[in-house]
Design a protein around this motif. Sequence first.
Motif, mmCIF file in Angstrom:
data_model
loop_
_atom_site.group_PDB
_atom_site.id
_atom_site.type_symbol
_atom_site.label_atom_id
_atom_site.label_comp_id
_atom_site.label_asym_id
_atom_site.label_seq_id
_atom_site.Cartn_x
_atom_site.Cartn_y
_atom_site.Cartn_z
ATOM 1 N N GLY A 284 1.842 -28.816 -11.455
ATOM 2 C CA GLY A 284 1.944 -27.405 -11.094
ATOM 3 C C GLY A 284 3.080 -26.711 -11.811
ATOM 4 O O GLY A 284 3.820 -27.316 -12.599
ATOM 5 N N THR B 119 -0.178 -23.700 -3.856
ATOM 6 C CA THR B 119 -1.297 -24.618 -3.676
ATOM 7 C C THR B 119 -1.404 -25.610 -4.837
ATOM 8 O O THR B 119 -1.338 -25.220 -6.004
ATOM 9 C CB THR B 119 -2.608 -23.833 -3.543
ATOM 10 N N ASN B 120 -1.531 -26.878 -4.471
ATOM 11 C CA ASN B 120 -1.694 -28.013 -5.383
ATOM 12 C C ASN B 120 -0.426 -28.416 -6.129
ATOM 13 O O ASN B 120 -0.427 -29.436 -6.826
ATOM 14 C CB ASN B 120 -2.823 -27.772 -6.394
ATOM 15 N N ASP B 121 0.654 -27.654 -6.013
ATOM 16 C CA ASP B 121 1.904 -28.052 -6.653
ATOM 17 C C ASP B 121 2.518 -29.232 -5.905
ATOM 18 O O ASP B 121 2.485 -29.286 -4.666
ATOM 19 C CB ASP B 121 2.896 -26.893 -6.661
ATOM 20 N N HIS C 19 2.034 -38.231 -2.868
ATOM 21 C CA HIS C 19 2.411 -36.870 -3.225
ATOM 22 C C HIS C 19 3.715 -36.510 -2.504
ATOM 23 O O HIS C 19 3.818 -36.686 -1.295
ATOM 24 C CB HIS C 19 1.326 -35.876 -2.803
ATOM 25 N N ASN D 107 3.700 -32.100 -0.975
ATOM 26 C CA ASN D 107 2.360 -31.582 -0.674
ATOM 27 C C ASN D 107 1.561 -32.664 0.032
ATOM 28 O O ASN D 107 1.971 -33.823 0.100
ATOM 29 C CB ASN D 107 1.631 -31.139 -1.938
ATOM 30 N N SER E 276 -4.708 -34.938 -2.088
ATOM 31 C CA SER E 276 -5.361 -34.136 -3.120
ATOM 32 C C SER E 276 -6.370 -33.148 -2.558
ATOM 33 O O SER E 276 -6.546 -32.046 -3.102
ATOM 34 C CB SER E 276 -6.051 -35.057 -4.136
ATOM 35 N N SER E 277 -7.061 -33.501 -1.477
ATOM 36 C CA SER E 277 -8.083 -32.613 -0.912
ATOM 37 C C SER E 277 -7.500 -31.532 0.001
ATOM 38 O O SER E 277 -8.239 -30.689 0.507
ATOM 39 C CB SER E 277 -9.100 -33.444 -0.113
ATOM 40 N N GLY F 137 -4.446 -29.514 -0.801
ATOM 41 C CA GLY F 137 -3.316 -29.017 -1.568
ATOM 42 C C GLY F 137 -2.751 -27.690 -1.116
ATOM 43 O O GLY F 137 -1.749 -27.222 -1.666
ATOM 44 N N THR F 138 -3.365 -27.050 -0.109
ATOM 45 C CA THR F 138 -2.834 -25.783 0.406
ATOM 46 C C THR F 138 -1.624 -26.006 1.306
ATOM 47 O O THR F 138 -0.984 -25.038 1.712
ATOM 48 C CB THR F 138 -3.909 -25.039 1.209
#
Length: 270
Positions: free
Chosen positions: A52, A74-76, A200, A203, A206-207, A209-210
């Motif tokens: 990200g 999101t996703n970072d 991670h 965060n 992976s599903s 990431g918000t």
Amino acid sequence: MKKMKTITGLSALLGMASSATAALTSGLVTYYDFEDLNNDASASGPNATIVGTDVAVGQTGGAVGNAATFAGTTNDRISTSVGFGSGNTLGESFTVAAWYKLDTDATSAASRFFVFEAENNFDLSYGLRNLDAGLADGQTYAGSTPNNLFTDVHTAGTWQHVLITYTANAGTTTVETYINGSALDSITATTSTISSTGIHIGNARSSSGTRAFDGMIDEFAAWNRVLDSSEISQVYQNGVNGQAVTAIPEPSVTTLIGLGGLSLILRRRR
């Protein structure tokens, strides 16, 4: 002969002062101080990777030195390929710890903020719920069902410490959470569900990431064993003192008195 015994006693006390550090480096697989993305030389794991655009390391104001910063995007995240469970680096019994500071105006698309979570599931997980909604809660998960919700355990804008141990035994895994060095409730999950090939930082999986963190994270460490109570306390206290996870603890008053007394004896016998 008496002088030799005195020197031996002095050496023993000096050895006590460094034994805690030796213990904390034992089984230390990953240690990111976030001065950069490199794994500390005292550990054996891989370097981390930024995913990200709104994540940075080496930022001032960390719990110890500099830290990683996150903006709730999101996703970072920061990713590490260190995994846990059968056949993975940390094994089935392990420990994970980190310092975190949620921004006072923290926002994310999900209004939840994850300090860390397993790459593809929530077998390893620690997240915070939105203070703006009147909540100050932390939550751990393990496997598909077991979870613990800890109410009023975090304060935005304040550095806090989380340490979680995973102990596998006879087909189950006991998950124990420590906030700021104090033990909270534990949960139990089936051992076969506790597994991931990566983690991670900042965060959720992976599903999801918000659920990005908005604030700072520092001193992320993972061991391939379960730390004992004195080691857990030392990891926390090192951070409180602004010292690295592997720092040599300052000698106690008793040890200092002993060292001083032995030193005086040696001087008198010269």
